[in-house]
Design a protein around this motif. Structure first.
Motif, short mmCIF file in Angstrom:
data_model
loop_
_atom_site.label_atom_id
_atom_site.label_comp_id
_atom_site.label_asym_id
_atom_site.label_seq_id
_atom_site.Cartn_x
_atom_site.Cartn_y
_atom_site.Cartn_z
N SER A 1 50.44 102.48 53.95
CA SER A 1 50.25 103.73 53.20
C SER A 1 50.17 103.50 51.70
CB SER A 1 51.37 104.71 53.53
OG SER A 1 51.31 105.04 54.90
N ILE A 2 50.94 102.54 51.18
CA ILE A 2 50.90 102.27 49.74
C ILE A 2 49.50 101.82 49.32
CG2 ILE A 2 51.74 99.89 49.94
CD1 ILE A 2 52.62 102.37 47.12
N VAL A 3 48.80 101.11 50.18
CA VAL A 3 47.44 100.67 49.87
C VAL A 3 46.50 101.88 49.84
CG1 VAL A 3 45.49 99.26 50.63
CG2 VAL A 3 47.82 98.38 50.84
N ILE A 4 46.69 102.80 50.77
CA ILE A 4 45.86 104.00 50.80
C ILE A 4 46.07 104.83 49.53
CG2 ILE A 4 45.39 106.17 52.03
CD1 ILE A 4 44.43 103.62 53.51
N VAL A 5 47.33 105.04 49.16
CA VAL A 5 47.64 105.84 47.97
C VAL A 5 47.09 105.19 46.72
CG1 VAL A 5 49.53 106.73 46.54
CG2 VAL A 5 49.65 106.93 49.03
N LYS A 6 47.33 103.90 46.56
CA LYS A 6 46.81 103.20 45.38
C LYS A 6 45.29 103.10 45.41
CE LYS A 6 50.83 100.62 43.93
NZ LYS A 6 50.95 100.97 42.52
N GLY A 7 44.72 102.94 46.61
CA GLY A 7 43.27 102.90 46.73
C GLY A 7 42.63 104.21 46.30
N TYR A 8 43.26 105.31 46.67
CA TYR A 8 42.79 106.62 46.22
C TYR A 8 42.86 106.73 44.70
CZ TYR A 8 41.90 110.01 49.97
OH TYR A 8 41.34 110.75 50.97
N ALA A 9 43.97 106.27 44.14
CA ALA A 9 44.19 106.42 42.70
C ALA A 9 43.35 105.47 41.86
CB ALA A 9 45.68 106.21 42.39
N LEU A 10 43.27 104.22 42.28
CA LEU A 10 42.63 103.19 41.46
C LEU A 10 41.27 102.75 42.00
CD1 LEU A 10 45.79 100.92 40.98
CD2 LEU A 10 44.89 102.64 39.38
N GLY A 11 41.02 103.00 43.28
CA GLY A 11 39.83 102.50 43.94
C GLY A 11 40.20 101.27 44.75
N PHE A 12 39.61 101.12 45.90
CA PHE A 12 39.95 100.02 46.79
C PHE A 12 39.47 98.67 46.27
CE2 PHE A 12 40.54 103.67 49.48
CZ PHE A 12 41.70 103.35 50.15
N GLN A 13 38.56 98.68 45.29
CA GLN A 13 38.08 97.43 44.73
C GLN A 13 38.87 96.99 43.49
OE1 GLN A 13 33.69 96.99 44.76
NE2 GLN A 13 33.70 99.07 45.58
N HIS A 14 39.82 97.81 43.06
CA HIS A 14 40.66 97.47 41.93
C HIS A 14 41.44 96.19 42.27
CE1 HIS A 14 44.17 97.71 39.26
NE2 HIS A 14 43.38 98.40 38.45
N ALA A 15 41.64 95.32 41.29
CA ALA A 15 42.27 94.02 41.52
C ALA A 15 43.63 94.14 42.20
CB ALA A 15 42.41 93.27 40.20
N GLN A 16 44.45 95.09 41.79
CA GLN A 16 45.78 95.25 42.39
C GLN A 16 45.67 95.66 43.85
OE1 GLN A 16 48.15 98.34 40.61
NE2 GLN A 16 50.03 97.63 41.58
N SER A 40 29.92 111.00 49.54
CA SER A 40 30.23 110.26 48.32
C SER A 40 29.68 108.84 48.37
CB SER A 40 31.75 110.23 48.11
OG SER A 40 32.07 109.35 47.05
N GLN A 41 28.86 108.51 47.42
CA GLN A 41 28.31 107.15 47.32
C GLN A 41 29.43 106.16 47.05
OE1 GLN A 41 25.28 106.27 48.02
NE2 GLN A 41 25.40 104.14 47.40
N HIS A 42 30.41 106.58 46.25
CA HIS A 42 31.54 105.71 45.93
C HIS A 42 32.32 105.32 47.20
CE1 HIS A 42 34.85 104.03 43.62
NE2 HIS A 42 35.68 104.77 44.33
N VAL A 43 32.55 106.27 48.07
CA VAL A 43 33.27 106.00 49.32
C VAL A 43 32.45 105.05 50.19
CG1 VAL A 43 34.15 107.02 51.46
CG2 VAL A 43 34.62 108.13 49.27
N GLN A 44 31.16 105.24 50.26
CA GLN A 44 30.31 104.37 51.07
C GLN A 44 30.33 102.94 50.54
OE1 GLN A 44 29.31 105.63 53.96
NE2 GLN A 44 30.32 107.45 53.16
N ILE A 45 30.35 102.79 49.23
CA ILE A 45 30.42 101.45 48.62
C ILE A 45 31.76 100.80 48.95
CG2 ILE A 45 30.58 100.23 46.40
CD1 ILE A 45 28.42 102.25 45.39
N GLU A 46 32.83 101.59 48.90
CA GLU A 46 34.15 101.03 49.21
C GLU A 46 34.27 100.66 50.69
OE1 GLU A 46 37.13 102.41 45.74
OE2 GLU A 46 37.03 103.76 47.47
N LYS A 47 33.64 101.42 51.57
CA LYS A 47 33.64 101.06 52.99
C LYS A 47 32.92 99.73 53.19
CE LYS A 47 33.86 105.73 54.95
NZ LYS A 47 33.12 106.73 55.75
#
Length: 101
Positions: free
Chosen positions: A58-73, A21-28
């Motif tokens: 874990s809350i960061v992982i769950v929200k990161g999955y849902a919203l993306g790790f680059q999401h402001a929240q 996934s290109q998206h995952v690589q960008i988030e890494k």
């Protein structure tokens, strides 16, 4: 380990091992840049980033999955976690995985 912990660990491992996934690589890369910007590591290696990712609450992982790790929240939660644990992260200490922040 609890059932909840096993599922969250599987989420972490699946995400981290996703090389397609290109998206995952960008988030890494985003996580790597965040470690640099926050002054945790000057030049974080892929292993440094992996250590950091697996230490995130874990809350960061769950929200990161849902919203993306680059999401402001999510980004705000990551920065808060770094601020609270900067020295321990820089020393790559074993951190107990938090479920809540």
């Amino acid at each position: 380990m609890s059932y909840k912990h096993n599922n969250l660990m599987a989420m972490r491992e699946n995400y981290w091992n996703d090389e397609q996934s290109q998206h995952v690589q960008i988030e890494k890369q985003f996580l790597q840049q965040t470690l640099i910007q926050q002054g945790v590591f000057q030049t974080p290696t892929p292993e440094d980033v992996k250590y950091f990712f697996f230490a995130l609450p874990s809350i960061v992982i769950v929200k990161g999955y849902a919203l993306g790790f680059q999401h402001a929240q999510v980004k705000s939660m990551i920065e808060k976690f770094i601020q609270q644990n900067k020295n321990r992260l820089a020393q790559r200490e074993l951190l107990k995985v938090q479920f809540r922040m």
